[in-house]
Write an enzyme that holds these catalytic residues in place. Structure first.
Site, PDB file in Angstrom:
ATOM      1  N   LYS A  75      37.784  38.475  41.650  1.00 19.84           N
ATOM      2  CA  LYS A  75      38.814  38.646  42.680  1.00 19.84           C
ATOM      3  C   LYS A  75      39.191  40.114  42.793  1.00 19.84           C
ATOM      4  O   LYS A  75      39.180  40.852  41.804  1.00 19.84           O
ATOM      5  CB  LYS A  75      40.068  37.840  42.336  1.00 19.84           C
ATOM      6  CG  LYS A  75      40.934  37.517  43.550  1.00 19.84           C
ATOM      7  CD  LYS A  75      40.299  36.451  44.422  1.00 19.84           C
ATOM      8  CE  LYS A  75      41.195  36.087  45.598  1.00 19.84           C
ATOM      9  NZ  LYS A  75      40.628  34.984  46.392  1.00 19.84           N
ATOM     10  N   GLY A 172      53.233  26.464  54.753  1.00 21.39           N
ATOM     11  CA  GLY A 172      52.367  27.570  55.127  1.00 21.39           C
ATOM     12  C   GLY A 172      51.512  27.194  56.315  1.00 21.39           C
ATOM     13  O   GLY A 172      50.609  26.361  56.193  1.00 21.39           O
ATOM     14  N   GLY A 174      49.598  29.253  58.216  1.00 21.63           N
ATOM     15  CA  GLY A 174      48.632  30.293  58.541  1.00 21.63           C
ATOM     16  C   GLY A 174      47.324  29.672  58.976  1.00 21.63           C
ATOM     17  O   GLY A 174      47.267  28.498  59.367  1.00 21.63           O
TER      18      GLY A 174
END
Length: 278
Positions: A75, A172, A174
């Site tokens: 990551k 959320g 999004g």
């Protein structure tokens, strides 16, 4: 840090000219080179950013292993400066850091990184995934994965994977959360949604006229069949778990548990939890 799990490599990357401050974590490459997106976010501290990189990279190891793909977990986390814009120079400086790893980590979109910035990174490094046209935005596929995981959870808890008579609280709205809400609504599910961004709420209302909007602080307390965390990390903890009124937790957010003990808390509450990496 408790999030450190024998990670193979943890890098601090800085570039004074562009203002880049980033962490790159490679957790495990036993199955192959690491893959994992890059997150651009405003963090309260460098430690918080580092901990996020450690947790997210570890989750990617689990995700790849469970999916049976020949990759490990990694990551990237870029610390956003709220007083400065995100520039192409900063993105290029970050891509040079990825290029130095020479294929030990393949990265692409995550929160705060869009397809245009993927194009910029590709100008510098070949180790970028989610190429526009070839692959593009990964969020619809993530949402589809969560959708099928929810159906499997419904089948396990209720004996049927039918959506039409079930209710879902999506935190959320999004790209991933809204697409999940659309998929569930399309199958007749009752949708409750929450987001901190008013523009996202208006977009959700336009796409899903029947959606019921509640506040982000209240969404987990709704009496529903499924709570789907699709925002950021740490929604499930010693405070929120006793307030849940659902039988299933299954969402797209990374690292939903604040601590490992929270998994036991969900189990003791007789709530079926589908971890994000599943």
């Amino acid at each position: 840090l408790p999030e450190f799990d024998g990670h193979e490599l943890v890098l601090t990357e800085t570039d004074e000219k562009s203002g880049l401050k980033a962490f790159i974590a490679i957790h495990n490459t036993n199955l192959g080179p690491a893959v994992g997106g890059t997150r651009y976010w405003i963090y309260a501290s460098e430690e918080e950013a580092l901990r996020d990189a450690l947790r997210l990279s570890r989750a990617m190891t689990y995700k790849c292993a469970l999916a049976g793909v020949p990759y490990g977990g990694g990551k990237g986390v870029i610390i956003a400066d709220p007083g400065k814009p995100k520039t192409k120079e900063l993105i290029r400086a970050y891509a040079r850091c990825i290029d130095k790893l020479q294929g030990r980590l393949y990265t692409g979109e995550d929160v705060g990184i869009d397809p245009d910035e993927v194009r910029v990174m590709l100008e510098v490094a070949p180790f970028i995934i989610g190429k526009p046209v070839v692959a593009g935005d990964p969020s619809p596929w993530a949402a589809l994965g969560v959708f099928y995981a929810i159906r499997a959870a419904l089948r396990s808890v209720f004996g049927s994977d039918g959506i039409s008579d079930r209710s879902f609280a999506v935190k959320g709205l999004g790209k991933c959360g809204l697409e999940l809400a659309r998929l569930l609504s399309e199958q007749g599910g009752e949708i409750l949604g929450a987001d901190m961004n008013q523009e996202k709420i208006e977009e959700a209302k336009e796409l899903l006229p029947k959606i019921k909007i509640v506040s982000p602080e209240e969404i987990h307390r709704q009496k529903v069949d499924v709570f789907a965390p699709c925002a950021l990390s740490g929604d499930l903890n010693s405070k929120t778990i006793p307030e849940l009124k659902c039988q299933i937790v299954c969402g797209a957010a990374n690292n939903q548990l604040t601590s490992p003990e929270d998994g036991s808390r969900l189990h003791e509450a007789a709530i079926l939890y589908i971890p994000d990496y599943l």
